[in-house]
Every structure is written in structure tokens, then in C-alpha cells.
Design a protein around this motif. Structure first.
Motif, PDB file in Angstrom:
ATOM      1  N   ALA A 108       0.897  -1.372   0.046  1.00  0.00           N
ATOM      2  CA  ALA A 108      -0.090   0.074  -0.059  1.00  0.00           C
ATOM      3  C   ALA A 108       0.682   1.196  -0.050  1.00  0.00           C
ATOM      4  O   ALA A 108       0.331   2.324   0.042  1.00  0.00           O
ATOM      5  CB  ALA A 108      -0.894   0.125   1.157  1.00  0.00           C
ATOM      6  N   ASN A 109       2.067   1.056   0.060  1.00  0.00           N
ATOM      7  CA  ASN A 109       3.132   2.220   0.136  1.00  0.00           C
ATOM      8  C   ASN A 109       2.979   3.108   1.397  1.00  0.00           C
ATOM      9  O   ASN A 109       2.844   4.468   1.052  1.00  0.00           O
ATOM     10  CB  ASN A 109       3.097   2.956  -1.096  1.00  0.00           C
ATOM     11  N   ILE A 110       2.587   2.628   2.452  1.00  0.00           N
ATOM     12  CA  ILE A 110       2.441   3.357   3.891  1.00  0.00           C
ATOM     13  C   ILE A 110       3.330   2.651   4.797  1.00  0.00           C
ATOM     14  O   ILE A 110       3.848   1.754   4.529  1.00  0.00           O
ATOM     15  CB  ILE A 110       1.024   3.208   4.048  1.00  0.00           C
ATOM     16  N   SER A 111       3.494   3.263   5.824  1.00  0.00           N
ATOM     17  CA  SER A 111       4.572   2.791   6.918  1.00  0.00           C
ATOM     18  C   SER A 111       3.681   1.609   7.597  1.00  0.00           C
ATOM     19  O   SER A 111       2.499   1.490   7.813  1.00  0.00           O
ATOM     20  CB  SER A 111       4.631   4.042   7.914  1.00  0.00           C
ATOM     21  N   GLU A 112       4.615   0.790   8.188  1.00  0.00           N
ATOM     22  CA  GLU A 112       4.002  -0.396   8.626  1.00  0.00           C
ATOM     23  C   GLU A 112       3.367   0.244  10.033  1.00  0.00           C
ATOM     24  O   GLU A 112       2.260  -0.459  10.264  1.00  0.00           O
ATOM     25  CB  GLU A 112       5.250  -1.417   9.274  1.00  0.00           C
ATOM     26  N   ARG A 113       3.732   1.066  10.781  1.00  0.00           N
ATOM     27  CA  ARG A 113       3.077   1.580  11.837  1.00  0.00           C
ATOM     28  C   ARG A 113       1.708   2.184  11.654  1.00  0.00           C
ATOM     29  O   ARG A 113       0.862   1.907  12.475  1.00  0.00           O
ATOM     30  CB  ARG A 113       4.080   2.492  12.711  1.00  0.00           C
ATOM     31  N   ALA A 114       1.650   3.151  10.664  1.00  0.00           N
ATOM     32  CA  ALA A 114       0.291   3.539  10.163  1.00  0.00           C
ATOM     33  C   ALA A 114      -0.459   2.286   9.988  1.00  0.00           C
ATOM     34  O   ALA A 114      -1.904   2.654  10.368  1.00  0.00           O
ATOM     35  CB  ALA A 114       0.463   4.364   8.825  1.00  0.00           C
ATOM     36  N   TYR A 115      -0.319   1.034   9.232  1.00  0.00           N
ATOM     37  CA  TYR A 115      -0.988   0.226   8.965  1.00  0.00           C
ATOM     38  C   TYR A 115      -1.543  -0.546  10.268  1.00  0.00           C
ATOM     39  O   TYR A 115      -2.663  -0.846  10.430  1.00  0.00           O
ATOM     40  CB  TYR A 115      -0.449  -0.741   7.801  1.00  0.00           C
TER      41      TYR A 115
ATOM     42  N   THR B 190      -5.527   6.725   1.335  1.00  0.00           N
ATOM     43  CA  THR B 190      -4.916   5.794   1.798  1.00  0.00           C
ATOM     44  C   THR B 190      -6.001   4.411   1.959  1.00  0.00           C
ATOM     45  O   THR B 190      -5.242   3.267   1.768  1.00  0.00           O
ATOM     46  CB  THR B 190      -4.446   6.132   3.226  1.00  0.00           C
ATOM     47  N   ALA B 191      -7.032   4.514   2.121  1.00  0.00           N
ATOM     48  CA  ALA B 191      -7.983   3.430   2.244  1.00  0.00           C
ATOM     49  C   ALA B 191      -8.270   2.727   1.035  1.00  0.00           C
ATOM     50  O   ALA B 191      -8.023   1.402   0.527  1.00  0.00           O
ATOM     51  CB  ALA B 191      -9.586   3.844   2.625  1.00  0.00           C
ATOM     52  N   GLN B 192      -7.970   3.443  -0.199  1.00  0.00           N
ATOM     53  CA  GLN B 192      -8.137   2.963  -1.543  1.00  0.00           C
ATOM     54  C   GLN B 192      -6.680   2.204  -1.849  1.00  0.00           C
ATOM     55  O   GLN B 192      -6.798   1.127  -2.289  1.00  0.00           O
ATOM     56  CB  GLN B 192      -8.022   3.942  -2.641  1.00  0.00           C
ATOM     57  N   LEU B 193      -5.505   2.474  -1.192  1.00  0.00           N
ATOM     58  CA  LEU B 193      -4.102   1.958  -1.235  1.00  0.00           C
ATOM     59  C   LEU B 193      -4.151   0.674  -0.761  1.00  0.00           C
ATOM     60  O   LEU B 193      -3.904  -0.318  -1.310  1.00  0.00           O
ATOM     61  CB  LEU B 193      -3.234   2.933  -1.031  1.00  0.00           C
ATOM     62  N   ILE B 194      -4.911   0.790   0.554  1.00  0.00           N
ATOM     63  CA  ILE B 194      -5.043  -0.577   1.246  1.00  0.00           C
ATOM     64  C   ILE B 194      -5.847  -1.347   0.766  1.00  0.00           C
ATOM     65  O   ILE B 194      -5.431  -2.739   0.694  1.00  0.00           O
ATOM     66  CB  ILE B 194      -5.343  -0.256   2.835  1.00  0.00           C
ATOM     67  N   ALA B 195      -7.183  -1.196   0.067  1.00  0.00           N
ATOM     68  CA  ALA B 195      -8.019  -2.047  -0.406  1.00  0.00           C
ATOM     69  C   ALA B 195      -7.254  -2.513  -1.759  1.00  0.00           C
ATOM     70  O   ALA B 195      -7.382  -3.862  -1.970  1.00  0.00           O
ATOM     71  CB  ALA B 195      -9.255  -1.352  -0.853  1.00  0.00           C
ATOM     72  N   LYS B 196      -6.603  -1.874  -2.440  1.00  0.00           N
ATOM     73  CA  LYS B 196      -5.822  -2.504  -3.844  1.00  0.00           C
ATOM     74  C   LYS B 196      -4.788  -3.345  -3.395  1.00  0.00           C
ATOM     75  O   LYS B 196      -4.634  -4.605  -3.953  1.00  0.00           O
ATOM     76  CB  LYS B 196      -5.199  -1.319  -4.258  1.00  0.00           C
ATOM     77  N   ALA B 197      -4.104  -3.307  -2.191  1.00  0.00           N
ATOM     78  CA  ALA B 197      -2.990  -4.239  -1.566  1.00  0.00           C
ATOM     79  C   ALA B 197      -3.573  -5.400  -1.336  1.00  0.00           C
ATOM     80  O   ALA B 197      -2.865  -6.460  -1.462  1.00  0.00           O
ATOM     81  CB  ALA B 197      -2.173  -3.261  -0.586  1.00  0.00           C
ATOM     82  N   LEU B 198      -4.889  -5.327  -0.648  1.00  0.00           N
ATOM     83  CA  LEU B 198      -5.555  -6.453  -0.294  1.00  0.00           C
ATOM     84  C   LEU B 198      -6.468  -6.923  -1.474  1.00  0.00           C
ATOM     85  O   LEU B 198      -7.262  -8.060  -1.016  1.00  0.00           O
ATOM     86  CB  LEU B 198      -6.323  -6.329   0.937  1.00  0.00           C
ATOM     87  N   ASN B 199      -6.542  -6.581  -2.622  1.00  0.00           N
ATOM     88  CA  ASN B 199      -7.454  -7.053  -3.654  1.00  0.00           C
ATOM     89  C   ASN B 199      -8.841  -7.088  -3.247  1.00  0.00           C
ATOM     90  O   ASN B 199      -9.368  -7.877  -3.251  1.00  0.00           O
ATOM     91  CB  ASN B 199      -6.972  -8.275  -4.242  1.00  0.00           C
ATOM     92  N   SER B 200      -9.242  -5.819  -2.613  1.00  0.00           N
ATOM     93  CA  SER B 200     -10.401  -5.798  -2.087  1.00  0.00           C
ATOM     94  C   SER B 200     -11.087  -4.249  -2.381  1.00  0.00           C
ATOM     95  O   SER B 200     -10.479  -3.605  -3.349  1.00  0.00           O
ATOM     96  CB  SER B 200     -10.644  -6.008  -0.536  1.00  0.00           C
TER      97      SER B 200
ATOM     98  N   VAL C 178     -12.846  -0.603  -0.774  1.00  0.00           N
ATOM     99  CA  VAL C 178     -12.814   0.260   0.493  1.00  0.00           C
ATOM    100  C   VAL C 178     -14.147  -0.101   1.400  1.00  0.00           C
ATOM    101  O   VAL C 178     -14.074  -0.210   2.436  1.00  0.00           O
ATOM    102  CB  VAL C 178     -12.673   1.769   0.131  1.00  0.00           C
ATOM    103  N   GLU C 179     -15.216  -0.232   0.576  1.00  0.00           N
ATOM    104  CA  GLU C 179     -16.478  -0.572   1.387  1.00  0.00           C
ATOM    105  C   GLU C 179     -16.380  -1.876   2.251  1.00  0.00           C
ATOM    106  O   GLU C 179     -17.249  -1.976   3.183  1.00  0.00           O
ATOM    107  CB  GLU C 179     -17.685  -0.588   0.394  1.00  0.00           C
ATOM    108  N   SER C 180     -15.755  -2.773   1.639  1.00  0.00           N
ATOM    109  CA  SER C 180     -15.760  -4.015   2.280  1.00  0.00           C
ATOM    110  C   SER C 180     -14.811  -4.021   3.484  1.00  0.00           C
ATOM    111  O   SER C 180     -14.892  -4.966   4.426  1.00  0.00           O
ATOM    112  CB  SER C 180     -15.359  -5.044   1.542  1.00  0.00           C
ATOM    113  N   LEU C 181     -13.722  -3.228   3.498  1.00  0.00           N
ATOM    114  CA  LEU C 181     -12.567  -3.113   4.384  1.00  0.00           C
ATOM    115  C   LEU C 181     -12.956  -2.180   5.737  1.00  0.00           C
ATOM    116  O   LEU C 181     -12.767  -2.468   6.927  1.00  0.00           O
ATOM    117  CB  LEU C 181     -11.287  -2.788   3.852  1.00  0.00           C
ATOM    118  N   PHE C 182     -13.714  -1.030   5.390  1.00  0.00           N
ATOM    119  CA  PHE C 182     -13.927  -0.091   6.308  1.00  0.00           C
ATOM    120  C   PHE C 182     -15.527   0.484   6.574  1.00  0.00           C
ATOM    121  O   PHE C 182     -16.374   0.237   5.527  1.00  0.00           O
ATOM    122  CB  PHE C 182     -13.299   1.231   5.996  1.00  0.00           C
ATOM    123  N   GLU C 183     -15.849   0.501   7.840  1.00  0.00           N
ATOM    124  CA  GLU C 183     -17.211   0.833   8.006  1.00  0.00           C
ATOM    125  C   GLU C 183     -17.375   2.255   7.694  1.00  0.00           C
ATOM    126  O   GLU C 183     -16.556   3.177   8.102  1.00  0.00           O
ATOM    127  CB  GLU C 183     -17.448   0.756   9.475  1.00  0.00           C
TER     128      GLU C 183
END
Length: 69
Positions: free
Chosen positions: A23-30, A44-54, A56-61
């Protein structure tokens, strides 16, 4: 704790470090997002979702507060 985020990471068979790198973010942030200590911004939520092949809506409330008149 963000169980959805952790479950998606586990399903992707990734460590927190690997997820953060993808996701190109720091480990601590994640770690803070997964622990529920912080909420990522939309980008950042989009980057995380892409990294997890998911998604944003399914990962975050997502909740929208409505004003009452």
C-alpha cells in the motif's frame, strides 16, 4: 480493532509489513488502522484496499451522520 481489515489480510496471506509495503504506507500506520486506533483518509483506504485486492466499502465501516432539523 478492524476485524474486516485483519480478516482480509489473513485471507490474502500477508503480514502487516507486506500489506503496508504493497500500500506504500508505513508499517506503523497500517498497524494503527488495523488496531482501530486511526482511520485512513480516502486515498490511503484505496491503497490498502488495492493491496488486499478488496474494496474500501468491504474493509472499512462507512457511516454518514445525518442532521435532523
Amino acid at each position: 480493532m478492524n476485524h474486516r481489515l485483519k480478516n482480509a489480510r489473513d485471507e490474502a496471506n500477508l503480514t502487516q509489513t507486506e500489506t503496508a509495503q504493497r500500500a506504500n504506507i508505513s508499517e506503523r500506520a497500517y498497524q494503527r488502522y488495523e488496531a482501530g486506533e486511526r482511520v485512513p483518509n480516502v486515498y490511503t483506504a484505496q491503497l490498502i484496499a488495492k493491496a488486499l485486492n478488496s474494496t474500501v466499502e468491504s474493509l472499512f465501516e462507512i457511516s454518514i451522520a445525518e442532521k435532523t432539523a
